[in-house]
Design an enzyme around this catalytic site. Structure first.
Site, PDB file in Angstrom:
ATOM      1  N   HIS A  96       0.773  -1.081  -0.067  1.00  0.00           N
ATOM      2  CA  HIS A  96      -0.064   0.056   0.110  1.00  0.00           C
ATOM      3  C   HIS A  96       1.020   1.232  -0.043  1.00  0.00           C
ATOM      4  O   HIS A  96       1.814   1.383   0.602  1.00  0.00           O
ATOM      5  CB  HIS A  96      -0.849  -0.049   1.193  1.00  0.00           C
ATOM      6  CG  HIS A  96      -2.054   0.855   1.094  1.00  0.00           C
ATOM      7  ND1 HIS A  96      -1.963   2.217   1.347  1.00  0.00           N
ATOM      8  CD2 HIS A  96      -3.157   0.880   0.634  1.00  0.00           C
ATOM      9  CE1 HIS A  96      -2.910   2.967   1.478  1.00  0.00           C
ATOM     10  NE2 HIS A  96      -3.874   2.114   0.800  1.00  0.00           N
ATOM     11  N   GLU A 114      -7.967  -4.766  -0.601  1.00  0.00           N
ATOM     12  CA  GLU A 114      -8.520  -5.422  -1.673  1.00  0.00           C
ATOM     13  C   GLU A 114      -8.535  -6.926  -1.487  1.00  0.00           C
ATOM     14  O   GLU A 114      -9.213  -7.289  -2.035  1.00  0.00           O
ATOM     15  CB  GLU A 114      -7.553  -4.732  -2.866  1.00  0.00           C
ATOM     16  CG  GLU A 114      -7.595  -3.334  -3.243  1.00  0.00           C
ATOM     17  CD  GLU A 114      -8.704  -2.863  -3.412  1.00  0.00           C
ATOM     18  OE1 GLU A 114      -9.782  -3.608  -3.450  1.00  0.00           O
ATOM     19  OE2 GLU A 114      -8.723  -1.467  -3.710  1.00  0.00           O
TER      20      GLU A 114
END
Ligand code: COA
Length: 366
Positions: free
Chosen positions: A252, A307
């Protein structure tokens, strides 16, 4: 360039949310999302993000019924949904149809009522278009169902189970808002010109549509399918890492530890575990992948991002992969509209500078 992609630049003051990427914390209006998630409904958290405080019982009843009343699409909107070419994907449909909502009563300044209306119609548009593409009759909203339950109902016509509603509601609450991401910024820039809320939302949907923003869960499904077919997680992951491929659902830009949303979603998946080998595989893959990422990318802090478990949640509730990004859009509508309302409170038009890197030239003398 000094600040590519405005990385590290503070573009606005906000009280809506805050991310601490080192501690792995996400706050909504100052509350850690993990502290407020338990038992939280879409309506309660939307109220919190829009208004800055939790609703009283009366305020919650009013918001819930306003969201229900706002679900009806004008006949011309239904016609547009029907007439758009079949090869338009759902994000393109949403961008076009939401834009058509922008008739004259949406002028500056934006209002909370507009935020409620825009949030209410996104799931209706998605479900209506999905049914049309499948050559099925659209299903009318069920007034006894709240926002998330009604979305699932309108997609299939069946009443969803409590576990399905809880799983999707957790996902939608956890993805409602996430700081100054590209789509929230796009919404604020458009609003800052004193344009209307529908235009702000249309900018945001166009931004969300890009694969660098809203499109990763499909890649996670692909990764897990590849591993399921091959039957050996380590071998598949090793091959990808050796080829310098990225593992979808890991890493991320801001979180340099576990993404708190991924941890919370994982907890929500527990009721589905044991019954579905695919979900058990997801847990196994997560553990193996984190270990392998430590070995192959030792200087990077790479953990599961939202996700990864978003894909697992969607799979657990049988959501069509084509609807992953549109469903993310349905939840993020709350964050975008909250940003537009906040921008309007103390507005200054966004007008950054650019650095001219071309060459000064003169026309040849005649
Ligand atoms: N798998 C393997 N390696 C990864 C990785 C992943 N998922 N994510 C980052 N890395 C590695 C990169 O190869 C790079 O290594 P290098 O410098 O040795 O070449 C390093 O970590 C930094 O990668 P970078 O893409 O610059 O990091 P970033 O912070 O800019 O990007 C993401 C963050 C999310 C774009 C990136 O982690 C990614 O593409 N993840 C996969 C897609 C995904 O899950 N997206 C959803 C995000 S919510």
């Amino acid at each position: 360039m000094k600040y590519p992609g405005l990385k590290g630049v503070i573009a606005a003051e906000t009280e809506i949310s805050h991310i601490d990427g080192v501690k792995g914390e996400l706050w909504y209006r100052g509350y850690d999302v993990r502290d407020i998630l338990e038992g939280a409904t879409f309506e309660q958290i939307a109220y919190l993000l829009w208004n800055g405080n939790f609703p009283s019982d009366d305020e919650l009843v009013r918001l819930t019924s306003s969201l229900k009343e706002a679900r009806e699409l004008a006949p011309y909107m239904q016609k547009i949904i029907e007439r758009l070419p079949r090869n338009m994907n759902m994000m393109e449909v949403l961008r076009t149809v939401m834009s058509a909502e922008g008739v004259s009563d949406y002028q500056w300044k934006p209002t909370s009522e507009q935020a409620i209306r825009l949030t209410a119609i996104v799931p209706v548009i998605i479900a209506c278009r999905k049914r049309m593409i499948e050559n099925k009759e659209p299903i009318l909203p069920e007034q006894s169902f709240n926002h998330v339950e009604n979305y699932l109902y309108m997609l299939s016509g069946a009443s969803p189970t409590k576990a399905q509603v809880n799983a999707l509601e957790s996902y939608m609450v956890l993805t409602m808002e996430h700081g100054m991401n590209a789509s929230a910024f796009a919404a604020r820039v458009t609003a800052s010109t004193e344009s209307d809320m529908v235009s702000g939302i249309t900018s945001a949907i166009g931004t969300m549509k890009g694969p660098l923003h809203g499109g990763a869960p499909i890649g996670v499904i692909q990764l897990l399918n590849d591993i399921q077919d091959a039957g050996d997680p380590s071998a598949v992951l090793q091959k990808k890492l050796a080829n310098r491929e990225k593992l979808m659902g890991f890493g991320h830009r801001i979180y340099k530890t576990h993404d708190p949303r991924a941890l919370a979603l994982k907890e929500r998946l527990l009721p589905f575990m044991g019954n579905d080998p695919w979900l058990d595989l997801a847990i196994e893959v997560e553990e193996t992948a984190i270990e392998m990422l430590k070995e192959w990318r030792p200087n990077r802090a790479l953990y599961t991002n939202v996700e990864f478990y978003a894909a697992a949640i969607m799979k657990a509730i049988d959501m069509d992969p084509q609807l992953f990004t549109p469903t993310f859009t349905a939840s993020r509508m709350v964050g975008w509209t909250a940003h537009i309302l906040e921008q309007a409170q103390n507005n200054t038009i966004f007008r950054p500078e650019s650095h001219f890197s071309g060459t000064p030239r003169k026309l040849p003398q005649q």
